[in-house]
Enzyme design. Structure first.
Site, short mmCIF file in Angstrom:
data_model
loop_
_atom_site.label_atom_id
_atom_site.label_comp_id
_atom_site.label_asym_id
_atom_site.label_seq_id
_atom_site.Cartn_x
_atom_site.Cartn_y
_atom_site.Cartn_z
N GLY A 58 39.99 38.72 46.55
CA GLY A 58 40.30 37.40 45.60
C GLY A 58 40.65 36.33 46.29
O GLY A 58 40.96 36.47 47.72
N ASP A 59 40.35 34.84 45.95
CA ASP A 59 40.72 33.53 46.69
C ASP A 59 40.37 33.47 48.11
O ASP A 59 41.08 33.02 48.67
CB ASP A 59 42.57 33.77 46.72
CG ASP A 59 43.11 34.07 45.31
OD1 ASP A 59 42.78 33.39 44.34
OD2 ASP A 59 43.95 35.11 45.39
N LYS A 102 35.74 30.86 47.15
CA LYS A 102 34.50 31.07 46.61
C LYS A 102 34.11 29.39 45.84
O LYS A 102 33.00 29.19 46.03
CB LYS A 102 34.43 32.23 45.64
CG LYS A 102 34.64 33.32 46.26
CD LYS A 102 34.62 34.66 45.24
CE LYS A 102 35.79 34.33 44.10
NZ LYS A 102 36.94 35.04 44.65
N HIS A 157 39.74 29.04 40.44
CA HIS A 157 39.12 28.54 41.22
C HIS A 157 39.15 27.21 41.57
O HIS A 157 39.48 26.17 40.88
CB HIS A 157 37.45 28.81 41.00
CG HIS A 157 36.98 30.09 40.69
ND1 HIS A 157 35.89 30.71 40.22
CD2 HIS A 157 37.53 31.39 41.70
CE1 HIS A 157 35.81 31.75 40.46
NE2 HIS A 157 36.74 32.34 41.09
N ARG A 182 51.16 34.40 48.07
CA ARG A 182 50.20 35.21 48.44
C ARG A 182 50.65 36.20 49.67
O ARG A 182 51.18 35.63 50.47
CB ARG A 182 48.90 35.04 48.70
CG ARG A 182 47.99 34.13 47.27
CD ARG A 182 46.82 33.58 47.71
NE ARG A 182 46.30 33.07 46.18
CZ ARG A 182 45.51 31.74 46.48
NH1 ARG A 182 45.22 31.36 47.75
NH2 ARG A 182 44.94 31.29 45.45
N VAL A 238 35.69 25.05 57.41
CA VAL A 238 36.97 24.46 58.43
C VAL A 238 37.94 23.51 57.65
O VAL A 238 38.71 22.92 58.19
CB VAL A 238 36.34 23.87 59.50
CG1 VAL A 238 35.48 24.90 60.34
CG2 VAL A 238 35.40 22.86 59.15
N GLY A 239 38.20 23.34 56.25
CA GLY A 239 38.84 22.42 55.54
C GLY A 239 38.46 22.64 54.22
O GLY A 239 37.67 23.30 53.62
P1 IMP Z 1 44.64 41.28 36.11
O1 IMP Z 1 43.27 40.85 36.50
O2 IMP Z 1 45.38 40.00 35.37
O3 IMP Z 1 44.95 42.55 35.27
O4 IMP Z 1 45.56 41.63 37.53
C1 IMP Z 1 44.89 42.83 38.28
C2 IMP Z 1 45.46 42.31 39.80
O5 IMP Z 1 44.33 41.65 40.22
C3 IMP Z 1 46.59 41.89 40.15
O6 IMP Z 1 47.08 42.26 41.27
C4 IMP Z 1 46.11 40.36 40.20
O7 IMP Z 1 47.11 39.55 41.02
C5 IMP Z 1 44.94 40.74 40.74
N1 IMP Z 1 44.23 39.30 40.54
C6 IMP Z 1 43.30 39.20 39.44
N2 IMP Z 1 42.59 38.02 39.41
C7 IMP Z 1 42.89 37.72 40.84
C8 IMP Z 1 42.21 36.60 41.49
O8 IMP Z 1 41.33 35.75 41.12
N3 IMP Z 1 42.71 36.33 42.73
C9 IMP Z 1 43.43 37.21 43.39
N4 IMP Z 1 44.16 38.10 42.67
C10 IMP Z 1 43.68 38.38 41.29
MG MG Z 2 41.56 32.20 42.92
#
Ligand code: IMP
Ligand code: MG
Length: 430
Positions: free
Chosen positions: A12-13, A16, A41, A304, A413-414
């Site tokens: 994630g993150d 996107k 997002h 993070r 790049v930004g």
């Molecule tokens: P939940 O989706 O709240 O049940 O979390 C389950 C795991 O997914 C945890 O480790 C969250 O930090 C991670 N997580 C859920 N959604 C995201 C996201 O959009 N970005 C990063 N981590 C996420």
């Molecule tokens: Mg995110």
């Protein structure tokens, strides 16, 4: 016809939001199909920073209709708030459609999320606390509340009564907590139901007809492939289908109607919450990446975990998603390191492998085998073409592409929408 699924290739993150926003420039529909308001997002346009949790980010583009499709779990309070925040920007309710099949996140889901996490102690998942897992669990157990029932006052009232009888018994008997107040929930949530009812429609039909008539569609994946309930690092995952196939499952559109899959990976790695992370850095290099990348959660604000890019992962997720192109984002964050490392393989029990193990106990034993590359110190944030990048950055990108075994179509790049170097215009244009 031209449509694209955008998915994260890590945890994630992966930025996107920015790529979705770029592709949505001439899109007709932008579609969320998985997850809920655990997603965060961010899009930066000019000086303005927009953060979304449920409504698709592509909505910021003119002429776009946003769809919250079947596979999403939707917190009505959050969506009502997002609608209110969009109104002053001239984005009205008529531009947002919600599937009657979405499952509704209710107060007991958040409560159970937190109770379950607390009871797990050191084995907790580190969820976002938004009730996502318990809501999907109810859906799979066939005891959930769907949007189509929620917006019908009589059905909502009856179902709320039945569900709460069971939930309150668990809250009081298993967890020794206070029961939830049925009348108060009904009063509060009926208001949200009234607000959302005009947005509810048959979104599968809407999307099918749009795709069939050649309209341009962006399917906005939430989270990342390694948080996928089946293909991720279970149990340290979220509860939805985060890989590209989720776009078909979560919308009711057959897989043969999807044209492109664009996978997004950062030029390094991050993870929020618990679970194994082979290339995690615990030193000042990790701190520097966190600082330069502003790596704090959009949804929870948590710092993070940061580390080098892991191409064992990106190669695995390129395959799991069938990526037609890869966006390598946040390359600018790697500016100012003498040496950059990239994980090319794992050593597990003395054996070298490039295959990603999804059993977390095996993964926890994986030691990254790194390739070291020269870093660069020049500011790359205003580079518009690949040739303008310092030689070390170009070498890094080319080596990553070889290791992932999927073509890189764009570099970030930004943070701004225009801070992108397009390498393959065809893939990046709908
Ligand atoms: P939940 O989706 O709240 O049940 O979390 C389950 C795991 O997914 C945890 O480790 C969250 O930090 C991670 N997580 C859920 N959604 C995201 C996201 O959009 N970005 C990063 N981590 C996420
Ligand atoms: Mg995110």
């Amino acid at each position: 016809m031209s449509n694209a699924v955008v998915i994260g290739m890590q945890w994630g993150d992966e930025a996107k939001g920015k790529i979705v926003d770029y592709l949505s420039g001439n899109a007709d529909l932008v579609v969320r199909y998985n997850g809920g308001n655990n997603a965060g997002h961010t899009v930066v346009i000019g000086e303005e920073v927009y953060k979304f949790h449920t409504v698709p980010v592509g909505i910021l583009n003119e002429g776009v209709t946003a769809v919250i499709a079947d596979g999403v779990v939707l917190d009505p309070a959050i969506v009502a708030e997002e609608l209110r925040s969009l109104a002053p920007k001239g984005i009205g309710k008529e531009k947002i459609k919600i599937s009657g099949n979405t499952h509704v996140l209710m107060p007991w889901h958040r409560l159970f999320d937190n109770l379950q996490e607390t009871s797990k102690g050191s084995k907790k998942i580190g969820t976002t606390g938004r009730g996502i897992g318990p809501c999907y669990a109810d859906k799979i157990s066939r005891i959930g509340l769907r949007m189509s029932e929620f917006i019908d006052p009589a059905r909502f009232k009856a179902k709320l009564h039945d569900i709460l009888a069971v939930k309150n018994a668990i809250i009081t008997k298993v967890y020794g907590g206070e029961p939830l107040d049925e009348a108060a929930i009904y009063a509060e949530y009926s208001e949200y139901a009234k607000e959302l009812a005009p947005l509810v429609c048959d979104t599968a039909k809407l999307i099918f007809e749009a795709a069939d008539s050649g309209k341009k569609i962006v399917f906005e994946g939430a989270h990342g492939s390694l948080l996928d309930i089946d293909h991720g690092t279970y149990p340290y995952v979220t509860s939805s289908h985060c890989v590209a196939g989720g776009a078909s499952i979560g919308t009711g559109i057959g897989p043969t109607m999807i044209d492109k899959v664009i996978g997004i990976t950062k030029a390094y790695s991050t993870r929020v919450g618990e679970g194994p992370f082979p290339t995690e850095l615990f030193d000042e290099i990790g701190d520097k990446i966190r600082r330069q990348g502003n790596e704090f959660g959009t949804t929870t604000g948590r710092p993070r975990r940061c580390g080098w890019l892991d191409t064992v992962i990106s190669r695995f997720t390129a395959r799991a998603n069938g990526t037609t192109g890869v966006a390598l984002t946040l390359l600018d964050v790697l500016t100012g390191f003498d040496t950059i490392k990239v994980c090319a393989a794992y050593e597990i029990d003395g054996k070298i492998t490039r295959d990603f193990p999804t059993d977390v106990e095996v993964l926890a034993k994986a030691k990254p085998v790194y390739e070291e590359m020269k870093g660069w110190s020049e500011d790359i944030s205003e580079c518009k073409r690949f040739e303008q990048l310092p030689e070390a950055a170009r070498k890094y990108v080319k080596r990553v592409e070889q290791l992932i075994e999927s073509p890189i179509c764009v570099l970030g790049v930004g943070r701004r929408r225009d801070q992108s170097i397009i390498l393959d215009h065809e893939i990046m244009t709908l």
